[in-house]
Design an enzyme around this catalytic site. Structure first.
Site, mmCIF file in Angstrom:
data_model
loop_
_atom_site.group_PDB
_atom_site.id
_atom_site.type_symbol
_atom_site.label_atom_id
_atom_site.label_comp_id
_atom_site.label_asym_id
_atom_site.label_seq_id
_atom_site.Cartn_x
_atom_site.Cartn_y
_atom_site.Cartn_z
ATOM 1 N N SER A 144 0.850 -1.196 0.000
ATOM 2 C CA SER A 144 0.000 0.000 0.000
ATOM 3 C C SER A 144 0.885 1.244 0.000
ATOM 4 O O SER A 144 1.968 1.250 0.611
ATOM 5 C CB SER A 144 -0.881 0.023 1.251
ATOM 6 N N TYR A 158 -2.057 -0.242 10.016
ATOM 7 C CA TYR A 158 -2.163 -0.779 8.645
ATOM 8 C C TYR A 158 -0.901 -0.438 7.855
ATOM 9 O O TYR A 158 -0.306 -1.307 7.212
ATOM 10 C CB TYR A 158 -3.397 -0.175 7.985
HETATM 11 P P1 NAP Z 1 -11.737 -5.224 -0.438
HETATM 12 O O1 NAP Z 1 -12.502 -4.721 -1.601
HETATM 13 O O2 NAP Z 1 -12.162 -4.885 0.950
HETATM 14 O O3 NAP Z 1 -11.619 -6.821 -0.576
HETATM 15 C C1 NAP Z 1 -10.902 -7.510 0.404
HETATM 16 C C2 NAP Z 1 -10.777 -8.958 -0.019
HETATM 17 O O4 NAP Z 1 -9.953 -9.633 0.957
HETATM 18 C C3 NAP Z 1 -12.108 -9.688 -0.032
HETATM 19 O O5 NAP Z 1 -12.046 -10.632 -1.084
HETATM 20 C C4 NAP Z 1 -12.135 -10.363 1.334
HETATM 21 O O6 NAP Z 1 -12.937 -11.549 1.363
HETATM 22 C C5 NAP Z 1 -10.678 -10.726 1.499
HETATM 23 N N1 NAP Z 1 -10.257 -10.933 2.889
HETATM 24 C C6 NAP Z 1 -10.316 -10.064 3.928
HETATM 25 N N2 NAP Z 1 -9.833 -10.644 5.040
HETATM 26 C C7 NAP Z 1 -9.463 -11.899 4.693
HETATM 27 C C8 NAP Z 1 -8.917 -12.989 5.393
HETATM 28 N N3 NAP Z 1 -8.636 -12.917 6.712
HETATM 29 N N4 NAP Z 1 -8.684 -14.145 4.720
HETATM 30 C C9 NAP Z 1 -8.963 -14.248 3.394
HETATM 31 N N5 NAP Z 1 -9.484 -13.230 2.675
HETATM 32 C C10 NAP Z 1 -9.735 -12.089 3.322
HETATM 33 O O7 NAP Z 1 -10.193 -4.784 -0.529
HETATM 34 P P2 NAP Z 1 -9.309 -4.189 -1.739
HETATM 35 O O8 NAP Z 1 -9.416 -2.732 -1.720
HETATM 36 O O9 NAP Z 1 -9.556 -4.949 -2.971
HETATM 37 O O10 NAP Z 1 -7.854 -4.531 -1.157
HETATM 38 C C11 NAP Z 1 -7.114 -5.650 -1.585
HETATM 39 C C12 NAP Z 1 -5.685 -5.467 -1.116
HETATM 40 O O11 NAP Z 1 -5.191 -4.233 -1.632
HETATM 41 C C13 NAP Z 1 -5.532 -5.381 0.403
HETATM 42 O O12 NAP Z 1 -4.352 -6.036 0.797
HETATM 43 C C14 NAP Z 1 -5.400 -3.893 0.657
HETATM 44 O O13 NAP Z 1 -4.705 -3.615 1.837
HETATM 45 C C15 NAP Z 1 -4.651 -3.467 -0.583
HETATM 46 N N6 NAP Z 1 -4.787 -2.044 -0.899
HETATM 47 C C16 NAP Z 1 -5.988 -1.510 -1.241
HETATM 48 C C17 NAP Z 1 -6.072 -0.149 -1.534
HETATM 49 C C18 NAP Z 1 -7.361 0.530 -1.917
HETATM 50 O O14 NAP Z 1 -7.407 1.771 -1.962
HETATM 51 N N7 NAP Z 1 -8.424 -0.212 -2.212
HETATM 52 C C19 NAP Z 1 -4.925 0.643 -1.477
HETATM 53 C C20 NAP Z 1 -3.708 0.068 -1.120
HETATM 54 C C21 NAP Z 1 -3.661 -1.279 -0.851
HETATM 55 P P3 NAP Z 1 -14.557 -11.484 1.614
HETATM 56 O O15 NAP Z 1 -15.151 -11.043 0.301
HETATM 57 O O16 NAP Z 1 -14.900 -12.882 1.963
HETATM 58 O O17 NAP Z 1 -14.768 -10.491 2.708
#
Ligand code: NAP
Length: 251
Positions: A144, A158
């Site tokens: 991130s 985080y």
């Molecule tokens: P999101 O839309 O909230 O989706 C999160 C995903 O992770 C979902 O598929 C969820 O499963 C799964 N998950 C959560 N906890 C878990 C666990 N303990 N075991 C297995 N699966 C789990 O998140 P996103 O924005 O796509 O983020 C994905 C990654 O990108 C993360 O690592 C996040 O930190 C990183 N990131 C995101 C952003 C952003 O702005 N979006 C920026 C920087 C980094 P369920 O569907 O079953 O809940």
């Protein structure tokens, strides 16, 4: 030769779902991991299969060692190989200062974001490493931009957990570089997914988008493109790298 296999943790929604879909388009068989939202995971699998691809969904909390072991056993049984792991599963939490953060919060943040990443990588290395008779493979960790920004008064826990993910990426890359495994990371900025709502800030993308260098937030598919590049042979001389996908925000 059988079709290559990619495991995407947190493949049910957001960046993981976009990665699963794009990787299926690129010819991988996909394992769509999820924590609780089986309906979302089934939708991703359904779309991939409808487009002629192969995929299955599997629920496993990546911070639960027994569940992770069972998930990898299931991949062995159903697909018999693993070529790429995308350690995408991750969580944020409500905006708080350090003084207000409970031990339960800190433990959950590091158990999912850091230990989950390490556990899945450990199981992948056992299967991919030429030292264990494997054919090699790639691991892509999702970091991130908070690593460089710190996210003060929002979620420094985080940001710190993602700092650990980046150090782990560099360290594991060096550990397995001679065993046909490459390990890299992507560092997304503000991406339009549901994660912001789960951190108690559903309007974050709408509020901050116009102020970002490109005048908008990124899409999950824009991050997926970098992940697929790092997972594929096109990036064959790249390991231990962190690819910034923040639309210029972190620099
Ligand atoms: P999101 O839309 O909230 O989706 C999160 C995903 O992770 C979902 O598929 C969820 O499963 C799964 N998950 C959560 N906890 C878990 C666990 N303990 N075991 C297995 N699966 C789990 O998140 P996103 O924005 O796509 O983020 C994905 C990654 O990108 C993360 O690592 C996040 O930190 C990183 N990131 C995101 C952003 C952003 O702005 N979006 C920026 C920087 C980094 P369920 O569907 O079953 O809940």
């Amino acid at each position: 030769m059988s079709t290559p296999v990619m495991l995407v943790t947190g493949g049910s929604r957001g960046i993981g779902a976009a990665t699963a879909r794009m990787a299926a388009e690129a010819g991988y068989r996909i394992v769509v991991n999820y924590a609780a939202n089986s309906a979302a995971a089934d939708m991703v699998v359904g779309d991939i299969v409808a487009d002629g691809g192969q995929a299955f969904a599997i629920g496993a909390d990546v911070s639960d060692e027994d569940a992770v072991l069972a998930m990898f056993d299931e991949i062995d049984a159903r697909y018999g190989r693993l070529d790429a792991l995308v350690n995408n599963a991750g969580v944020v939490d409500d905006a708080e200062r350090l003084e207000d953060m409970s031990m339960d919060r800190l433990r959950r943040m590091f158990e999912i974001n850091v230990f989950g990443t390490m556990l899945c990588a450990r199981e992948a290395v056992k299967r991919m490493s030429s030292a264990h008779g494997g054919r090699g493979g790639t691991i892509v960790n999702v970091s991130s931009a908070s690593v460089t920004l710190g996210s003060p008064s929002q979620y420094i826990d985080y940001a710190s957990s993602k700092g650990a993910v980046e150090t782990f990426t560099m360290a594991l890359a060096k550990e397995v570089v001679g065993e046909k495994i490459r390990v890299n990371a992507v560092r997304p900025g503000i991406i339009d997914t549901e994660i912001h709502a789960s951190g108690g800030d559903p309007d974050r993308v709408a509020r901050l988008g116009a102020s970002l260098p490109m005048g908008r937030a990124g899409t999950a598919r824009e991050v997926a493109g970098a992940i697929i590049w790092l997972a594929s042979d096109i990036s064959s001389y790249t390991t231990g790298a962190v690819v910034d996908v923040s639309g210029g925000r972190a620099v």
